[in-house]
Enzyme design. Structure first.
Site, mmCIF file in Angstrom:
data_model
loop_
_atom_site.group_PDB
_atom_site.id
_atom_site.type_symbol
_atom_site.label_atom_id
_atom_site.label_comp_id
_atom_site.label_asym_id
_atom_site.label_seq_id
_atom_site.Cartn_x
_atom_site.Cartn_y
_atom_site.Cartn_z
ATOM 1 N N ASP A 25 0.833 -1.210 0.000
ATOM 2 C CA ASP A 25 0.000 0.000 0.000
ATOM 3 C C ASP A 25 0.867 1.258 0.000
ATOM 4 O O ASP A 25 1.960 1.278 0.579
ATOM 5 C CB ASP A 25 -0.899 -0.012 1.243
ATOM 6 C CG ASP A 25 -2.090 0.919 1.121
ATOM 7 O OD1 ASP A 25 -2.344 1.421 0.012
ATOM 8 O OD2 ASP A 25 -2.761 1.139 2.141
ATOM 9 N N GLY A 26 0.349 2.304 -0.639
ATOM 10 C CA GLY A 26 1.005 3.606 -0.574
ATOM 11 C C GLY A 26 1.663 4.065 -1.855
ATOM 12 O O GLY A 26 2.332 5.103 -1.867
ATOM 13 N N ARG A 29 0.126 7.523 -2.927
ATOM 14 C CA ARG A 29 0.501 8.594 -2.003
ATOM 15 C C ARG A 29 1.982 8.917 -2.085
ATOM 16 O O ARG A 29 2.395 10.070 -1.936
ATOM 17 C CB ARG A 29 0.093 8.201 -0.574
ATOM 18 C CG ARG A 29 -1.412 8.332 -0.326
ATOM 19 C CD ARG A 29 -1.813 7.742 1.012
ATOM 20 N NE ARG A 29 -1.744 6.288 0.994
ATOM 21 C CZ ARG A 29 -1.555 5.530 2.068
ATOM 22 N NH1 ARG A 29 -1.376 6.119 3.246
ATOM 23 N NH2 ARG A 29 -1.549 4.220 1.975
ATOM 24 N N HIS A 42 3.104 3.440 -8.909
ATOM 25 C CA HIS A 42 2.917 2.022 -9.224
ATOM 26 C C HIS A 42 4.131 1.455 -9.958
ATOM 27 O O HIS A 42 4.535 0.310 -9.713
ATOM 28 C CB HIS A 42 1.652 1.842 -10.062
ATOM 29 C CG HIS A 42 0.398 2.202 -9.327
ATOM 30 N ND1 HIS A 42 0.055 1.641 -8.116
ATOM 31 C CD2 HIS A 42 -0.598 3.091 -9.626
ATOM 32 C CE1 HIS A 42 -1.097 2.149 -7.700
ATOM 33 N NE2 HIS A 42 -1.517 3.033 -8.594
ATOM 34 N N LEU A 136 11.562 -20.340 -4.248
ATOM 35 C CA LEU A 136 10.607 -19.446 -3.602
ATOM 36 C C LEU A 136 9.343 -19.446 -4.445
ATOM 37 O O LEU A 136 9.430 -19.387 -5.676
ATOM 38 C CB LEU A 136 11.174 -18.021 -3.503
ATOM 39 C CG LEU A 136 10.190 -16.910 -3.097
ATOM 40 C CD1 LEU A 136 9.751 -17.082 -1.644
ATOM 41 C CD2 LEU A 136 10.837 -15.529 -3.293
#
Length: 252
Positions: A25-26, A29, A42, A136
């Site tokens: 998130d963020g 901003r 992004h 992974l």
């Protein structure tokens, strides 16, 4: 190591988190604070993903799950959603070869029916290319919601057991979108918000939660280390009391 449900029995406790789940998130901003268009955040966020994947490999994390696009994110401005879809395709084109070369498997879970044909093909090609990798497992949750996951799993379970009206966790869990992964040990959300936002609602029952004000584009290996350090300070009781855990340690 088994995929034991934390509400059925106490799972084995590895020396390090086996599975980390992340809400990234963020991005918007981060860009706005720099007087940049939200899409710039992004784009920068994709670079952060690369760094965290590398950090997880170095720490021998087995599973990394990233909440990339929720089923509620379609409510965002249409232009931003369109840019995110194009960025998803671009990221797959650029990153999958590197992931494959490093033994990383990519899986994408969610309701993919709303995506256009080029994106669906890019996802299928990426999953096929990396299918045999085991170093992974990186799961990207796209058009995913925890309630959607529970509903689709319920439908599949009912179809697999016609006429049955009472079910167990053992019958339900194999139909979840991430049935191949253990429950997350550590959940991280960047960007200052402190909620799980319809992410892995079933799987987070006993996951340790960690929230940070750091915006996702600035979340790096050091920030991941701080989250893992916090995890090591937790006492994971799974319904027990501390004295029982101490007795178990003395007996082992």
């Amino acid at each position: 190591m088994s995929l034991l449900s934390s509400t059925i029995a106490v799972p084995e406790q590895p020396a390090a988190p086996r599975h980390i789940a992340l809400i990234m998130d963020g991005n918007g901003r981060w860009a706005t604070k720099r007087f940049l268009p939200r899409v710039a955040g992004h784009v920068k966020g994709v670079e952060a993903v690369r760094g965290i994947v590398e950090a997880c490999v170095e720490r021998n994390i087995e599973f990394l799950t990233l909440f990339a696009f929720s089923s509620e994110n379609w409510r965002r401005p249409a232009e931003e959603v369109s840019l995110l879809m194009r960025l998803f395709v671009t990221a797959l084109d650029r990153e999958v070869a590197k992931m494959h070369a490093n033994g990383i498997r990519l899986r994408v879970v969610g309701d993919l029916s709303r995506f256009d044909a080029p994106l669906k093909k890019a996802i299928a090609d990426a999953e096929r290319k990396t299918a045999n990798n085991k170093r992974l497992i990186v799961t990207v949750c796209a058009n995913y919601g925890g309630r959607w996951d529970i509903l689709q799993a319920t439908g599949k379970m009912a179809a697999a057991h016609p006429g049955v009206t009472e079910f167990t966790e053992e019958q339900f869990a194999p139909h979840l979108a991430m049935a191949y992964a253990p429950e997350p040990d550590l959940f991280i959300r960047t960007g200052g918000e402190e909620r799980i936002s319809n992410f892995l609602l079933w799987q987070l029952a006993y996951t340790e939660l960690y929230f940070t004000d750091t915006f996702w584009p600035d979340f790096d290996a050091r920030a991941l280390g701080l989250a893992i350090d916090s995890y090591f300070q937790r006492e994971r009781r799974f319904g027990r009391i501390s004295a029982q855990i101490e007795d178990q340690k003395k007996a082992s």
